[in-house]
Motif scaffolding. Structure first.
Motif, PDB file in Angstrom:
ATOM      1  N   THR A  18       2.076   1.726  -3.593  1.00 20.71           N
ATOM      2  CA  THR A  18       1.102   2.112  -4.621  1.00 20.71           C
ATOM      3  C   THR A  18       0.483   3.482  -4.356  1.00 20.71           C
ATOM      4  OG1 THR A  18      -0.626   0.888  -3.446  1.00 20.71           O
ATOM      5  CG2 THR A  18       0.462  -0.255  -5.275  1.00 20.71           C
ATOM      6  N   GLU A  19       0.651   3.992  -3.134  1.00 24.93           N
ATOM      7  CA  GLU A  19       0.045   5.293  -2.839  1.00 24.93           C
ATOM      8  C   GLU A  19       0.932   6.481  -3.209  1.00 24.93           C
ATOM      9  OE1 GLU A  19      -1.140   4.799   1.238  1.00 24.93           O
ATOM     10  OE2 GLU A  19      -2.855   3.558   0.631  1.00 24.93           O
ATOM     11  N   ALA A  60      -4.523  -1.219  -7.163  1.00 27.30           N
ATOM     12  CA  ALA A  60      -3.630  -0.132  -7.582  1.00 27.30           C
ATOM     13  C   ALA A  60      -2.316  -0.667  -8.150  1.00 27.30           C
ATOM     14  CB  ALA A  60      -3.351   0.803  -6.405  1.00 27.30           C
ATOM     15  N   HIS A  72       0.828  -1.210   0.000  1.00 27.35           N
ATOM     16  CA  HIS A  72       0.000   0.000   0.000  1.00 27.35           C
ATOM     17  C   HIS A  72       0.861   1.258   0.000  1.00 27.35           C
ATOM     18  CE1 HIS A  72      -3.747  -2.131   0.178  1.00 27.35           C
ATOM     19  NE2 HIS A  72      -3.360  -2.817   1.239  1.00 27.35           N
ATOM     20  N   GLU A  73       1.955   1.215   0.790  1.00 31.18           N
ATOM     21  CA  GLU A  73       2.860   2.382   0.797  1.00 31.18           C
ATOM     22  C   GLU A  73       3.396   2.651  -0.608  1.00 31.18           C
ATOM     23  OE1 GLU A  73       6.005   2.415   4.080  1.00 31.18           O
ATOM     24  OE2 GLU A  73       4.924   0.531   4.403  1.00 31.18           O
ATOM     25  N   THR A  90      -5.339  -5.057  -3.354  1.00 29.18           N
ATOM     26  CA  THR A  90      -5.362  -3.720  -3.948  1.00 29.18           C
ATOM     27  C   THR A  90      -5.566  -3.824  -5.450  1.00 29.18           C
ATOM     28  OG1 THR A  90      -4.096  -1.696  -4.380  1.00 29.18           O
ATOM     29  CG2 THR A  90      -2.819  -3.704  -4.160  1.00 29.18           C
TER      30      THR A  90
END
Ligand SMILES: *Cc1c(COP(=O)(O)O)cnc(C)c1O
Length: 245
Positions: free
Chosen positions: A161-162, A204, A158-159, A202
Motif C-alpha cells: 500500500t505504500e 490504505a 504495508h509494502e 491499515t
C-alpha cells in the motif's frame, strides 16, 4: 454477409440473451443476500474472443472489460482504445511486462507479488499515471494458482500500500473450479475476512472484493463480492487456443 459481420451479429445476438440473464443472476443473488445490485460491478471477460466481442459488449452498454493476457489486452486496446472503456487486467503478469500494462489497463486484479507491485508502481510513476490494483490471494492453497497466501498478504500489505502510483483498492481471488458450495463459500469468505483483518491494520486499502465467475457468482455475491468477472456466461465457450485455462 461477410464473415466479420456474421461474427459481430453472433456476439450481439448472444449478448441480447445472455446479458439480461447474467444481470438477473446478479440481481437474484443480491436480493437473496439483502444487497443492492449497484454494489456489484460486472466485468465482462472478453479473453480469447475476437474484437467483435468487445464491440458487441460496448454496444450492449458494458463498460468494464477484462483480459487475462498482456498481448491480447494490447491487441484489443490497439483496436478499440481506452476512451469509454475501463480495461481490467485479470491474469498473471510477468514483471517485465508491468510497464506495458500501465499503458493498457485501468485496473490490475492480479497483483500477485511484491516484485510485480513494485514494477507497476515504477511504471505508473514513469507514465505519470495511477493504476488501481487488487492484491490477488490464493485462498484455496492450490499450487496451480498464483497469489499471496493469507499470511503473506498480512505480512506484506504495508509494502504494497505504500507504493506510489499503485492504489490498492482491495483483494481478488479465484475459487477452485468445483461445484461444492461449501468449498466455494470457504474461499470467498476467507477473502472477505482477510480484507476485514487488513482494514484493522491499515486504512490504505480499499473495500473491493473481486470474486465470482460464471460458475460461482451467486456464492461470491453471498460472501460479499463487489466485482464479478464473467466470461462464459456472456460470450459463450471460449474458442480453443491451446493456452487458455
Ligand atoms: C477467464 C477468467 C474469468 C472468467 O471466467 P468464466 O468462467 O468464463 O466466467 C474470471 N477471472 C479470471 C482471472 C479469468 O482468467
Amino acid at each position: 454477409m461477410s464473415t466479420v459481420e456474421s461474427v459481430t451479429e453472433t456476439y450481439a445476438t448472444r449478448l441480447e440473451r445472455t446479458l439480461p440473464a447474467v444481470r438477473e443472476r446478479i440481481a437474484g443473488a443480491c436480493e437473496a443476500a439483502g444487497r443492492d445490485p449497484a454494489g456489484v460491478r460486472l466485468v465482462a471477460v472478453s479473453k480469447a474472443h475476437p474484437v467483435e466481442a468487445v464491440d458487441a459488449a460496448l454496444a450492449a452498454g458494458l463498460r468494464d472489460l477484462g483480459e487475462n493476457r498482456v498481448h491480447e489486452l494490447e491487441e484489443k486496446v490497439a483496436a478499440r482504445g481506452r476512451d469509454g472503456v475501463t480495461w481490467h487486467m485479470i491474469g498473471h503478469i510477468q514483471s517485465r511486462k508491468a510497464r506495458r500494462v500501465i499503458d493498457l489497463a485501468d485496473w490490475v486484479h492480479s497483483v500477485d507479488s511484491v516484485k510485480l507491485a513494485e514494477r507497476l508502481s515504477a511504471g505508473a510513476r514513469e507514465a505519470g499515471a495511477e493504476v488501481a490494483g487488487l492484491v490477488q490471494v490464493n485462498t484455496s492453497g492450490e499450487a496451480s494458482k498464483s497469489g499471496f497466501s493469507i499470511e503473506a498478504a498480512i505480512d506484506r500489505i504495508h509494502e504494497l500500500t505504500e507504493l506510489p502510483g499503485l492504489r490498492i483498492e482491495g483483494l481478488m481471488t479465484m475459487a477452485p473450479f468445483v461445484d461444492d458450495e461449501r468449498v466455494l463459500s470457504q474461499a470467498f469468505a476467507g477473502l472477505r475476512s482477510l480484507l476485514e483483518r487488513l482494514h484493522g491494520v491499515t486504512d490504505a486499502i480499499g473495500a473491493q472484493l473481486s470474486m465470482g465467475m460464471t460458475n460461482d457468482l451467486e456464492v461470491a455475491i453471498r460472501e460479499g463480492s463487489t466485482m464479478v468477472r464473467i466470461g462464459t456466461a456472456l460470450f459463450g465457450e471460449r474458442p480453443a487456443t491451446g493456452s487458455m485455462q
